[in-house]
Design an enzyme around this catalytic site. Structure first.
Site, short mmCIF file in Angstrom:
data_model
loop_
_atom_site.label_atom_id
_atom_site.label_comp_id
_atom_site.label_asym_id
_atom_site.label_seq_id
_atom_site.Cartn_x
_atom_site.Cartn_y
_atom_site.Cartn_z
N LYS A 72 0.86 -1.20 0.00
CA LYS A 72 0.00 0.00 0.00
C LYS A 72 0.89 1.24 0.00
O LYS A 72 1.91 1.28 0.69
CB LYS A 72 -0.89 -0.03 1.25
CG LYS A 72 -1.95 1.07 1.32
CD LYS A 72 -2.83 0.87 2.56
CE LYS A 72 -3.91 1.92 2.70
NZ LYS A 72 -4.75 1.72 3.88
N SER A 147 -9.65 1.87 3.04
CA SER A 147 -8.82 2.61 2.12
C SER A 147 -7.80 1.77 1.36
O SER A 147 -7.25 2.24 0.37
CB SER A 147 -8.07 3.70 2.88
OG SER A 147 -7.20 3.11 3.84
N SER A 171 -9.75 -0.51 7.22
CA SER A 171 -9.20 -0.37 5.87
C SER A 171 -8.52 -1.59 5.27
O SER A 171 -8.17 -1.58 4.10
CB SER A 171 -8.22 0.80 5.81
OG SER A 171 -8.94 1.99 5.63
N1 GLN Z 1 -12.95 4.29 6.55
C1 GLN Z 1 -12.38 4.69 7.80
C2 GLN Z 1 -11.97 6.13 7.73
O1 GLN Z 1 -12.22 6.73 6.76
C3 GLN Z 1 -11.22 3.81 8.14
C4 GLN Z 1 -10.02 4.09 7.32
C5 GLN Z 1 -8.85 3.24 7.67
O2 GLN Z 1 -8.98 2.21 8.32
N2 GLN Z 1 -7.70 3.71 7.28
O3 GLN Z 1 -11.41 6.68 8.62
#
Ligand code: GLN
Length: 481
Positions: A72, A147, A171
């Site tokens: 990532k 994400s 994410s």
């Molecule tokens: N979707 C969640 C957020 O927007 C979690 C994102 C993540 O785990 N990086 O914060």
């Protein structure tokens, strides 16, 4: 069958027996990526030296040697662009590797490329990337989740053998669920965060996204363990997670979290969660309902704590040390201009929310209060684990949604993580494995949550269920094969 379609375990066996070479594996991955990347957009950048790197792997002396893995793009890779899918990190070439990358290097992995994400990992659909929208290989009109959407899509579409993701509120697990692959968030502190660009430091955790539970255990083994460079890294010895791959769940006590099976959860998601539970019960586990009454407040607490930490962490992007620089008359204006141009809307929203929550006069009412809620949620989990060995729930309330469907409604988007966020607040390990498809043929994820540092039991239950479900569906796309 092309080599890019195999798992880590399968490839390792063939590599070790010298039936195939790392070069052949890398060649199949690369030619497949060349064919489908224009449809999927999983990668921010590709490793142009992939084939040469693979030729340099001459010894197959560990499980990841010669295995093409994607990373990532919020993890630092020495001399390789690391963008966090943000304009503000323009041309940023880190001078060091993240500890996880180092660990993979020590195993002689080969990096396929850096995968797309929601900018700074803020989002649940990968639509917040400054560069491109990753598409879900199961249906190109839908999101891959986020994400770590690039990592999950790449694994699902056989564009790498496995990938690393990061999970602050879901994410790793939510995109794994939406893309029909396995994703695991380890216990907070089990995997080093050194070199992971920080979003919310008390929640962030790196973990693997893989094609099956066996590969998950192998990858976790490679990246877990204490690191002096991360002050939140736990000083524990890691067990051999591969020993948990026994499919033995007789007597295991499993609690179904009642609060996560309520209204708003898609019908098929509920049904397939029940189905998974029935299978576990048939295999000899005992199953019962469990209530975690404070989960109701988890999302609200998360959306104070995570933005508060983000607003502080993201203050370092000041145009001085790295990334974009928009010159202005004086320093303050240079900061302002750079940050106004470099950050996208969602990142700005989080910085504003977080700064507000931390400001004098509001701190106790928001941040302090959210921390108290966090403690109550931790206590809820503790109580539940007095009675049960693992807890289960859906991973995501719905299957993959259409691109654009929630992009203009942050609240709807935030709800995507309702089942995963409580786990981060409590710092616990959890996995998502595919447990079937809905009426549109889109995959559904089953979440198994474990006690602090009890990854082995999570993997054991996941492996047993995986064997029983026998999920074999693959995205239909892959048309250029
Ligand atoms: N979707 C969640 C957020 O927007 C979690 C994102 C993540 O785990 N990086 O914060």
């Amino acid at each position: 069958m092309k080599l890019n379609q195999l798992t880590i375990k399968e490839l390792h066996k063939k590599l070790k027996a010298k039936e195939i070479s790392p070069f052949e594996v890398a060649t199949d991955v690369l030619s497949h990526v060349d064919g489908v990347e224009e449809d999927i957009h999983a990668y921010v950048s590709l490793n142009n030296n992939l084939l040469d790197d693979s030729k340099n792997v001459t010894e197959i002396d560990n499980p990841l040697a010669g295995i093409p893995i994607a990373v990532k793009d919020n993890m630092c890779t020495k001399g390789v662009l690391t963008t966090c899918s943000s304009e503000i990190l323009y041309n940023h070439l880190p001078v060091y590797d993240a500890t996880v990358v180092n660990k993979l290097k020590r195993q002689n992995y080969v990096m396929v490329g850096k995968t797309n994400l929601d900018e700074f990992a803020m989002g649940s659909s990968t639509e917040n990337s400054a560069f491109k929208i990753t598409r879900n290989p199961w249906n190109l009109e839908t999101v891959p989740g986020g994400s770590s959407g690039g990592s999950a899509a790449a694994v699902a579409a056989d564009m790498c053998i496995a990938a690393l993701g990061s999970d602050t509120g879901g994410s790793i697990r939510q995109p794994a669920s939406l893309c029909g692959v396995v994703g695991m968030k380890p216990t907070y502190g089990l995997v080093s965060r050194y070199g992971l660009v920080a979003f919310a430091s008390s929640l962030d955790q790196i973990g693997p996204i893989t094609k099956d539970v066996t590969d998950c255990a192998i990858s976790l083994q490679a990246i877990a363990g204490h690191d002096n460079k991360d002050s939140t890294s736990l000083g524990v010895n890691t067990p051999d997670y591969r020993q948990a791959l026994s499919a033995e769940v007789k007597g295991l006590k499993i609690g179904l979290i009642e609060e996560l099976m309520v209204e708003g959860i898609q019908k098929e998601v509920k049904e397939l969660t029940d189905h998974g539970l029935n299978l576990l019960e048939k295999m000899g586990a005992s199953v019962g309902p469990v209530s975690l009454p404070h989960l109701e407040y988890a999302l609200s607490a998360y959306y104070i704590i995570a933005p508060a930490e983000a607003s502080s962490n993201l203050a370092r992007f000041d145009s001085v040390r790295y990334g974009l620089r928009e010159e202005a008359e004086d320093m303050v204006d240079t900061y302002k201009k750079t940050r106004a141009k470099g950050f996208g809307d969602e990142v700005k929203r989080r910085i504003m929310l977080g700064t507000y929550a931390l400001s004098a006069g509001y701190y106790d009412a928001y941040y302090g209060q959210a921390q108290k809620v966090r403690t109550l949620i931790i206590d809820d989990f503790k109580k539940a684990f007095e009675k049960y060995d693992v807890l289960v729930s859906p991973t995501s309330p719905t299957t993959a949604f259409k691109i654009g469907e929630k992009a203009t409604d942050p609240l709807q988007m935030y709800l995507s993580d309702i089942c995963t966020i409580p786990v981060n607040l409590a710092g616990l390990p959890a996995i998502s494995i595919p447990c079937g498809v809905d009426d549109k043929g889109l995959p559904v994820g089953f979440q198994i949550i474990g006690k602090h540092l009890d990854e082995s039991t999570v993997i054991k239950a996941a492996y047993a269920l995986e064997q029983e479900i026998g999920f074999k569906e693959k995205p239909k796309l892959l048309k250029r094969d």
